[in-house]
Design a protein around this motif. Structure first.
Motif, PDB file in Angstrom:
ATOM      1  N   GLU A   1      25.725  43.784  36.618  1.00 15.40           N
ATOM      2  CA  GLU A   1      24.877  42.529  36.860  1.00 15.40           C
ATOM      3  C   GLU A   1      25.956  41.363  37.021  1.00 15.40           C
ATOM      4  O   GLU A   1      25.702  40.322  37.725  1.00 15.40           O
ATOM      5  CB  GLU A   1      23.766  42.452  35.805  1.00 15.40           C
ATOM      6  CG  GLU A   1      22.629  43.332  36.072  1.00 15.40           C
ATOM      7  CD  GLU A   1      21.610  43.250  34.974  1.00 15.40           C
ATOM      8  OE1 GLU A   1      21.684  42.463  34.406  1.00 15.40           O
ATOM      9  OE2 GLU A   1      20.743  44.358  34.769  1.00 15.40           O
ATOM     10  N   ILE A   2      27.004  41.391  36.188  1.00 13.22           N
ATOM     11  CA  ILE A   2      28.133  40.389  36.338  1.00 13.22           C
ATOM     12  C   ILE A   2      29.088  40.599  37.424  1.00 13.22           C
ATOM     13  O   ILE A   2      29.396  39.781  38.162  1.00 13.22           O
ATOM     14  CB  ILE A   2      28.883  40.386  35.000  1.00 13.22           C
ATOM     15  CG1 ILE A   2      28.071  39.901  33.938  1.00 13.22           C
ATOM     16  CG2 ILE A   2      29.918  39.061  35.243  1.00 13.22           C
ATOM     17  CD1 ILE A   2      28.712  40.156  32.450  1.00 13.22           C
ATOM     18  N   ILE A   3      29.213  42.046  37.617  1.00 16.38           N
ATOM     19  CA  ILE A   3      30.430  42.502  38.397  1.00 16.38           C
ATOM     20  C   ILE A   3      29.916  42.249  39.932  1.00 16.38           C
ATOM     21  O   ILE A   3      30.578  41.827  41.078  1.00 16.38           O
ATOM     22  CB  ILE A   3      30.845  43.773  38.007  1.00 16.38           C
ATOM     23  CG1 ILE A   3      31.716  43.914  36.847  1.00 16.38           C
ATOM     24  CG2 ILE A   3      31.861  44.447  39.186  1.00 16.38           C
ATOM     25  CD1 ILE A   3      31.783  45.315  36.179  1.00 16.38           C
ATOM     26  N   VAL A   4      28.704  42.799  40.196  1.00 21.46           N
ATOM     27  CA  VAL A   4      28.268  43.072  41.636  1.00 21.46           C
ATOM     28  C   VAL A   4      28.056  41.652  42.551  1.00 21.46           C
ATOM     29  O   VAL A   4      28.497  41.815  43.552  1.00 21.46           O
ATOM     30  CB  VAL A   4      26.919  43.863  41.684  1.00 21.46           C
ATOM     31  CG1 VAL A   4      26.186  43.643  42.981  1.00 21.46           C
ATOM     32  CG2 VAL A   4      26.876  45.257  41.305  1.00 21.46           C
ATOM     33  N   PRO A   5      27.662  40.646  41.738  1.00 24.37           N
ATOM     34  CA  PRO A   5      27.857  39.212  42.618  1.00 24.37           C
ATOM     35  C   PRO A   5      29.055  38.739  42.755  1.00 24.37           C
ATOM     36  O   PRO A   5      29.393  37.874  43.737  1.00 24.37           O
ATOM     37  CB  PRO A   5      27.161  38.337  41.517  1.00 24.37           C
ATOM     38  CG  PRO A   5      26.232  39.145  40.716  1.00 24.37           C
ATOM     39  CD  PRO A   5      27.206  40.386  40.423  1.00 24.37           C
ATOM     40  N   ALA A   6      30.233  39.410  42.213  1.00 20.78           N
ATOM     41  CA  ALA A   6      31.531  38.966  42.242  1.00 20.78           C
ATOM     42  C   ALA A   6      32.544  39.611  43.273  1.00 20.78           C
ATOM     43  O   ALA A   6      33.649  39.089  43.348  1.00 20.78           O
ATOM     44  CB  ALA A   6      31.990  38.768  40.833  1.00 20.78           C
ATOM     45  N   SER A   7      31.900  40.445  44.318  1.00 24.97           N
ATOM     46  CA  SER A   7      32.905  41.047  44.827  1.00 24.97           C
ATOM     47  C   SER A   7      33.201  40.189  46.076  1.00 24.97           C
ATOM     48  O   SER A   7      32.245  39.682  46.857  1.00 24.97           O
ATOM     49  CB  SER A   7      32.452  42.409  45.217  1.00 24.97           C
ATOM     50  OG  SER A   7      31.602  42.270  46.451  1.00 24.97           O
ATOM     51  N   ASP A   8      34.393  40.332  46.943  1.00 25.92           N
ATOM     52  CA  ASP A   8      34.435  39.997  48.291  1.00 25.92           C
ATOM     53  C   ASP A   8      34.568  41.195  49.073  1.00 25.92           C
ATOM     54  O   ASP A   8      33.876  41.292  50.023  1.00 25.92           O
ATOM     55  CB  ASP A   8      36.032  39.230  48.294  1.00 25.92           C
ATOM     56  CG  ASP A   8      36.095  37.986  47.678  1.00 25.92           C
ATOM     57  OD1 ASP A   8      35.170  37.196  48.107  1.00 25.92           O
ATOM     58  OD2 ASP A   8      36.807  37.654  46.981  1.00 25.92           O
TER      59      ASP A   8
END
Ligand code: Z16
Length: 837
Positions: free
Chosen positions: A654-661
């Motif tokens: 839930e923290i990682i998924v929004p942060a990808s380019d």
């Protein structure tokens, strides 16, 4: 049957939901002071979490009771989702959002001196699953409740979920995950206790009505299944479904008092431990069949208890047996619950005394089977001697099912001995083994794959003969989906709010195709700016998490390139890290001026390896070793960082998924049945680099080729390439990959011996996963990613357009397809409380 006055009294006293901030606060404090016996003086974040969870839980339980009463009253057809895995993650945040209480809770808790985020962060993940299959089950439960379908999940209440991963000296170590210390989300039902038998013998019994000698299975070991119920709230509806998890304990008391009294203390608890072992631990394998007896015991224990429960519920309606499939749909999540088919047939013929054909007709109309893989090593095969010993009556029934099936095949395709051998449930060999997928197909009315390519592949390869036998219509596709509630609204509230402000409120969370409205804003400068600021904020948050947990600083303005999923050769994390090494070598060659022109990149990995999967563990070690070299190399400092995030799980996702380019979905074509994290990343505005595999293909079709970075060979080329590797003359490794291997073998990342297996897989192992074949395409495509990223405005256009076109991948769409095509169920009428922010 309850007298009217008594009903009235109960109705007057009936518990009601709290409403508004003050009532919520009162409930929190009451729970902290009474349920937890604490006070303002020793209420830490953890106690505040417990108090909040208990208060929210109260409202949930009231909705849950009403839903269950209403569903019983309406007496419609229900669906039962049988899954050995439910990868739920945390519950509190999701429960607050789904019931519309989050704003109330945030304000209420802040006035009590706490931050809601800190409180949410106290909760332990419920990690009763390995990866995609288990998380899919959790997303499906969310959608079933949101769409008001009368549905129950059935699973096992593992005392230990998937292990906690620690990285020690760069290697994975496994630590047990004891998660039940404080779990307010489950309700033990000690009154729902079901005896399950193992071992024993089958003996001739009395004659039945038709004069046939009955078969009696008796004298076995008995274990009790205790139900633990978990409420599953829908979003924007009061519908709250039930997830029933079974826990094992010895039948008839805690331990053998006879043994205890005669001084055999150890013996007296041995049986107890044997029984409790069944639901003790989740097998930590994703896409691999280990074939262990305890696993078979888990499967039968869970299946027998669930079917007993389902049959008991049906019998209360006093309908004739032939109406069973009008009231009950059972979905088999992979072949793990295939014994349910055999168990239901056994109940019908041995206990309810139905004739075989009548029973079998009902059974086959009841079940649907979902296949999740074509990998041969993942297809379950149980050894016949093992089944003979543990479930002797079931083995007989399986033989009969197989016999009647083969007879029908023989009638349709006379004299095709090889066909009979190929489709038999029993595979010849020493020992003989049972092909569970074949049994699942024979016992179900519908078989589905989880993405279009995958559904086509199973029809053309592993199940081809069965298409010829049963016809095309039995085989269908239901492309996987994800719940936008958890994977957008909960994980990325800022993006969800921005979207809501443009598409007309939060309705899109229940009707995801409304996202198309966003396309109107792709040229809106202010909107684009906000969009990219939200992405940056998510990257800053992840960078902070990385700093806090690894002490490594990463630049939030660098390109975040993320691959998080189970570590598996077919998913090709090795290709990713080889690519990182190649990038590092190029950077090292460059002059300082050339370096200044490069796009800075942060390569982020995460994922667990099955404890016995050495190659996967070696891949983890290479990733951490490359990180050790690259991250401290001052010459390229800032241009490349390599991070391994420890213990990847749902709450970290839930923290990682929004942060990808960009995120990587680069499996060898034809090996990843669907993938679901690909959908999560794109829904959060990240782009994909990926192969033409699984759901990537349908994502491309929906969002457009210009918005995805595709690479590599196609599924139809794989067989040929593998054949060439094995039998072709002078097959040479891709020169770029050769260069990378040389550096590894020269000891750049520590002793080359550590990686000898990994290198051997590419050479003497014939490169089964075609890393060499796809490597140059992969490198070239990564260069295109850099190029595209330099144009931030163009990148934003791709990002927004992609999100706008992701509506298809809602789990709601998938569940509606199952409801219509497989289950034939309708939503349950409930007063709707409308959509909520
Ligand atoms: C699993 O997670 C999957 C397949 C399988 O046979 C066993 C397990 Cl534990 C995964 C697939 O690998 C993945 O492609 C798919 O998206 C997921 O199941 C859900 O269908």
């Amino acid at each position: 049957s309850i007298p009217q006055p008594l009903r009235e009294t109960w109705r007057k006293l009936s518990a009601s939901e709290f409403d508004g901030k003050e009532q919520f606060q009162k409930e929190v404090v009451r729970h902290v002071e009474t349920t937890l016996a604490r006070s303002i003086y020793n209420c830490d974040d953890n106690a505040a979490y417990s108090g909040t969870a208990l208060a929210i839980r109260d409202n949930l339980v009231i909705k849950w009771n009403k839903t269950q009463q209403q569903q019983t009253l309406q007496d419609q057809k229900r669906v039962y989702y049988l899954s050995l895995e439910f990868l739920m993650g945390r519950t509190l945040d999701n429960a607050m959002l789904n019931t519309g209480l989050k704003d109330t809770a945030r304000e209420g808790i802040s006035e009590l001196g706490f931050r809601i985020e800190d409180i949410i962060d106290q909760e332990h993940d419920a990690a009763l699953g390995n990866g995609g299959l288990g998380r899919l089950a959790a997303c499906f439960l969310d959608s079933l409740a949101t769409l008001n379908y009368p549905a129950w999940g059935y699973g096992l209440r593992y005392r230990y979920g998937i292990f906690k991963q620690e990285i020690i000296n760069g290697f994975q170590a496994e630590v047990p995950d004891y998660w039940l210390d404080f779990n307010p989300w489950e309700f033990p039902r000690h009154d729902v206790a079901i005896d399950v038998m193992f071992y024993g013998t089958v003996n001739p019994g009395p004659r039945d009505d038709r004069g046939n000698i009955k078969k009696v299975w008796e004298g076995g070991e008995i274990v009790q299944a205790i139900a633990y119920d978990v409420p599953i709230p829908g979003y924007g509806t009061d519908c709250t479904n039930n997830l029933r998890l079974w826990s094992s304990k010895p039948s008839g008391g805690e331990f053998d008092f006879g043994k205890f009294n005669s001084g055999d203390y150890e013996g007296s608890i041995r049986d107890q431990q044997r029984a409790e072992t069944i639901s003790a631990v989740l097998y930590p394998n994703d896409n691999i069949d280990a074939g262990k007896e305890l696993r078979l015991k888990q499967q039968y224990f869970w299946v027998a208890a669930s079917l007993h429960d389902i049959v008991r519920r049906f019998k209360k309606s006093h309908r004739p047996w032939k109406e069973f499939p009008d009231q009950v749909a059972i979905q088999l999540n992979d072949t793990h619950p295939t014994l349910a088919i055999v168990e239901l047939q056994r109940i019908f013929i041995d206990i309810e005394c139905l004739p075989w054909d009548e029973a079998w007709y009902i059974v086959t109309r009841t079940f649907g089977y979902t296949n999740h893989t074509v990998l041969p090593e993942a297809l379950e095969k149980w050894s016949v001697p093992l089944v003979q010993n543990l479930l002797p009556r079931h083995l007989q029934i399986i033989y009969d099912i197989n016999l009647f099936f083969l007879q029908s095949v023989e009638r349709k395709f006379p004299k095709d001995r090889d066909l009979l051998r190929r489709v038999s449930v029993v595979e010849e060999g020493t020992p003989q083994v049972l092909r569970m997928a074949y049994l699942a197909i024979i016992g179900s009315h519908k078989v589905n794959g989880v993405a279009e390519l995958h559904s086509d592949l199973i029809k053309a390869t592993i199940f081809k003969d069965f298409v010829d036998i049963f016809g095309q219509d039995k085989f269908t596709n239901v492309t996987n989906g994800i719940t936008p509630r958890r994977w957008l609204h909960q994980a990325n509230p800022k993006l969800s709010d921005l979207i809501a402000s443009k598409v007309g409120g939060y309705d899109f969370l229940q009707n995801l195709t409304k996202l198309t409205v966003l396309e109107k804003y792709v040229d809106d400068k202010a909107f684009k700016k906000e969009w990219m600021e939200i992405k940056l904020a998510a990257k800053v948050k992840l960078a902070k998490y990385i700093k806090d947990t690894t002490q490594i600083a990463v630049n939030p303005h660098s390109l975040f390139d993320i691959q998080v999923k189970r570590i598996h050769e077919y998913k090709r994390q090795q290709m990713n890290i080889f690519g990182v090494i190649y990038r590092y070598l190029r950077l090292k060659e460059m002059t300082p001026e050339e370096r200044k022109k490069q796009v800075p990149r942060t390569s982020i990995f995460g994922g667990k390896a099955a404890p016995g999967y050495w190659m996967a563990k070696t891949i983890i070690r290479l990733i951490t070793a490359v990180g050790e070299v690259v991250n401290r190399d001052e010459e390229i400092n800032g241009l490349l960082k390599v991070i391994f995030i420890e213990d990847y799980n749902v709450s970290k996702a839930e923290i990682i998924v929004p942060a990808s380019d960009i995120s990587e979905h680069i499996s060898t074509a034809g090996t990843e049945a669907s993938g679901t994290s690909n959908m999560k990343f794109v829904l959060n505005g990240g782009l994909i680099i990926g192969t033409c595999d699984g759901a990537n293909i349908e994502i491309t079709r929906e969002i457009g080729e210009e918005n995805i970075f595709l690479l590599g060979n196609l599924a139809e080329q794989v067989e040929d390439l593998r054949h060439q590797h094995r039998f072709g003359k002078d097959v040479v490794m891709d020169p770029k990959l050769r260069e990378v291997c040389d550096v590894i073998e020269a000891g750049k990342f520590g002793s080359e011996q550590t990686y000898s297996g990994l290198i051997a897989a590419l050479t003497t192992g014939f490169d089964y996963y075609l890393v060499s074949d796809d490597f140059s395409s992969y490198i070239a495509t990564q260069d295109l990613v850099d190029e595209a990223y330099r144009d931030q405005d163009g990148w934003a256009t791709k990002s927004i357009t992609s999100v706008a076109r992701m509506g298809f991948f809602s789990a709601d769409r998938a569940i509606n397809e199952y409801a219509e095509e497989v289950w034939n169920i309708e939503p349950c009428e409930l007063p709707k409380s409308g959509s909520r922010p």
